[in-house]
Scaffold this active site. Structure first.
Site, PDB file in Angstrom:
ATOM      1  N   TYR A  64     -13.119  17.700  -2.261  1.00 15.87           N
ATOM      2  CA  TYR A  64     -12.238  18.894  -2.728  1.00 15.87           C
ATOM      3  C   TYR A  64     -13.132  19.723  -4.102  1.00 15.87           C
ATOM      4  O   TYR A  64     -13.432  19.649  -4.722  1.00 15.87           O
ATOM      5  CB  TYR A  64     -11.273  18.585  -3.081  1.00 15.87           C
ATOM      6  CG  TYR A  64      -9.889  17.608  -1.803  1.00 15.87           C
ATOM      7  CD1 TYR A  64      -9.560  18.693  -0.910  1.00 15.87           C
ATOM      8  CD2 TYR A  64      -9.959  16.312  -1.702  1.00 15.87           C
ATOM      9  CE1 TYR A  64      -8.661  17.912  -0.675  1.00 15.87           C
ATOM     10  CE2 TYR A  64      -9.909  15.654  -0.597  1.00 15.87           C
ATOM     11  CZ  TYR A  64      -8.671  16.211  -0.145  1.00 15.87           C
ATOM     12  OH  TYR A  64      -8.095  15.610   0.938  1.00 15.87           O
ATOM     13  N   ILE A  65     -12.719  21.458  -3.584  1.00 15.88           N
ATOM     14  CA  ILE A  65     -12.767  21.996  -4.393  1.00 15.88           C
ATOM     15  C   ILE A  65     -12.211  23.167  -5.038  1.00 15.88           C
ATOM     16  O   ILE A  65     -10.883  23.130  -4.125  1.00 15.88           O
ATOM     17  CB  ILE A  65     -14.184  23.116  -4.289  1.00 15.88           C
ATOM     18  CG1 ILE A  65     -15.546  22.547  -3.168  1.00 15.88           C
ATOM     19  CG2 ILE A  65     -14.626  24.171  -5.257  1.00 15.88           C
ATOM     20  CD1 ILE A  65     -15.845  21.210  -4.563  1.00 15.88           C
ATOM     21  N   HIS A 110     -18.599  28.613  -3.531  1.00 15.91           N
ATOM     22  CA  HIS A 110     -19.401  29.391  -4.727  1.00 15.91           C
ATOM     23  C   HIS A 110     -20.963  28.305  -4.783  1.00 15.91           C
ATOM     24  O   HIS A 110     -21.825  28.051  -5.562  1.00 15.91           O
ATOM     25  CB  HIS A 110     -19.543  28.652  -6.247  1.00 15.91           C
ATOM     26  CG  HIS A 110     -18.204  30.050  -6.792  1.00 15.91           C
ATOM     27  ND1 HIS A 110     -16.967  30.669  -6.643  1.00 15.91           N
ATOM     28  CD2 HIS A 110     -18.559  31.192  -7.717  1.00 15.91           C
ATOM     29  CE1 HIS A 110     -16.421  31.155  -7.300  1.00 15.91           C
ATOM     30  NE2 HIS A 110     -17.635  31.623  -7.912  1.00 15.91           N
ATOM     31  N   GLY A 111     -20.675  27.345  -3.067  1.00 17.81           N
ATOM     32  CA  GLY A 111     -21.610  26.911  -2.848  1.00 17.81           C
ATOM     33  C   GLY A 111     -21.401  25.329  -3.216  1.00 17.81           C
ATOM     34  O   GLY A 111     -22.316  24.780  -3.264  1.00 17.81           O
ATOM     35  N   LEU A 112     -20.318  25.444  -3.867  1.00 21.44           N
ATOM     36  CA  LEU A 112     -20.269  23.816  -4.445  1.00 21.44           C
ATOM     37  C   LEU A 112     -19.652  22.514  -3.166  1.00 21.44           C
ATOM     38  O   LEU A 112     -20.343  21.833  -3.471  1.00 21.44           O
ATOM     39  CB  LEU A 112     -18.853  23.889  -4.989  1.00 21.44           C
ATOM     40  CG  LEU A 112     -19.280  24.742  -6.486  1.00 21.44           C
ATOM     41  CD1 LEU A 112     -17.545  24.593  -7.574  1.00 21.44           C
ATOM     42  CD2 LEU A 112     -19.948  23.777  -7.547  1.00 21.44           C
ATOM     43  N   GLY A 113     -19.513  23.074  -2.550  1.00 21.66           N
ATOM     44  CA  GLY A 113     -18.643  22.811  -1.446  1.00 21.66           C
ATOM     45  C   GLY A 113     -20.361  21.650  -0.728  1.00 21.66           C
ATOM     46  O   GLY A 113     -19.912  20.473  -0.410  1.00 21.66           O
ATOM     47  N   ASN A 132      -6.716  21.445   8.720  1.00 20.40           N
ATOM     48  CA  ASN A 132      -7.194  22.611   7.664  1.00 20.40           C
ATOM     49  C   ASN A 132      -7.976  23.394   8.717  1.00 20.40           C
ATOM     50  O   ASN A 132      -9.331  22.406   8.209  1.00 20.40           O
ATOM     51  CB  ASN A 132      -7.147  21.249   6.940  1.00 20.40           C
ATOM     52  CG  ASN A 132      -8.123  22.248   5.548  1.00 20.40           C
ATOM     53  OD1 ASN A 132      -8.866  22.835   5.765  1.00 20.40           O
ATOM     54  ND2 ASN A 132      -8.700  21.191   4.955  1.00 20.40           N
ATOM     55  N   TYR A 176     -17.138  21.785   7.937  1.00 18.88           N
ATOM     56  CA  TYR A 176     -17.538  20.690   8.747  1.00 18.88           C
ATOM     57  C   TYR A 176     -18.864  21.071   9.573  1.00 18.88           C
ATOM     58  O   TYR A 176     -19.939  20.213   9.582  1.00 18.88           O
ATOM     59  CB  TYR A 176     -17.618  19.412   8.664  1.00 18.88           C
ATOM     60  CG  TYR A 176     -16.246  18.773   7.365  1.00 18.88           C
ATOM     61  CD1 TYR A 176     -17.289  19.026   6.596  1.00 18.88           C
ATOM     62  CD2 TYR A 176     -14.294  19.026   7.487  1.00 18.88           C
ATOM     63  CE1 TYR A 176     -16.536  18.544   5.393  1.00 18.88           C
ATOM     64  CE2 TYR A 176     -14.325  18.416   6.200  1.00 18.88           C
ATOM     65  CZ  TYR A 176     -15.051  18.430   5.143  1.00 18.88           C
ATOM     66  OH  TYR A 176     -14.469  17.974   4.079  1.00 18.88           O
TER      67      TYR A 176
END
Length: 174
Positions: A96-97, A104-107, A134, A141
């Site tokens: 989760y972000i 922002h590329g975190l995932g 979702n 994914y």
């Protein structure tokens, strides 16, 4: 500057706060307040997060931006997995972000960390469950090679929902 680090045992408050805030941002508009409150109290309590962090078959990663916690991921192997899977599998149970840090590329960074950890542990596949409604997460994914392999029930409060089970092969060293 974004950073991703494995959490420490004293990160309970950070992980709990991220867990509650991101889960609420993601699902509150689509579920009843009663079901959300029950799930948070049962599954995201400080004691439950502390227990999960202490489990040697689980690991948490925290993504930060300029020192601010922005998202997290929980991975499981062995008996910590939420479904019985072969020894060559690793589960991404939560990723989760916070909304303000999405796109922002975190995932992607967290997912790469999961693949790196799986590779280091000799795992050949990663699997996860994602709520059938979702669509943004399912699309995310799929970009990492996940395909649907089944489904299972996910109970949110008193509401029985369906999670799609998705799996991807762990690629050779990138």
């Amino acid at each position: 500057m974004p950073m991703i680090e494995m959490s420490r045992s004293d990160d309970v408050a950070v992980i709990r706060n991220l867990s509650v805030e991101t889960f609420t941002q993601t699902f509150a508009a689509l579920n009843t307040q009663e079901d959300m409150d029950k799930y948070i109290a049962d599954s995201l309590s400080p004691d439950e997060i502390r227990r999960e962090i202490a489990d040697p078959d689980s690991a948490f990663f925290v993504a930060t931006v300029d020192g601010v916690p922005a998202g997290y991921m929980k991975v499981n192997v062995g008996d910590a997995q939420t479904e019985k899977m072969p020894d060559d599998a690793m589960e991404v149970q939560r990723l989760y972000i916070l909304k303000v840090f999405k796109r922002h590329g975190l995932g992607a960074g967290l997912m790469r960390a999961a693949f790196d950890m799986a590779r280091a542990q000799g795992k050949t596949r990663i699997w996860l469950g994602v709520w059938e409604h979702n669509d943004p997460a399912i699309a995310f994914y799929k970009r990492f090679g996940f395909t649907q392999i089944g489904s299972h029930d996910f109970v949110l409060g008193d509401d029985r929902q369906t999670d799609l089970l998705m799996e991807a092969a762990v690629p050779a060293q990138e």
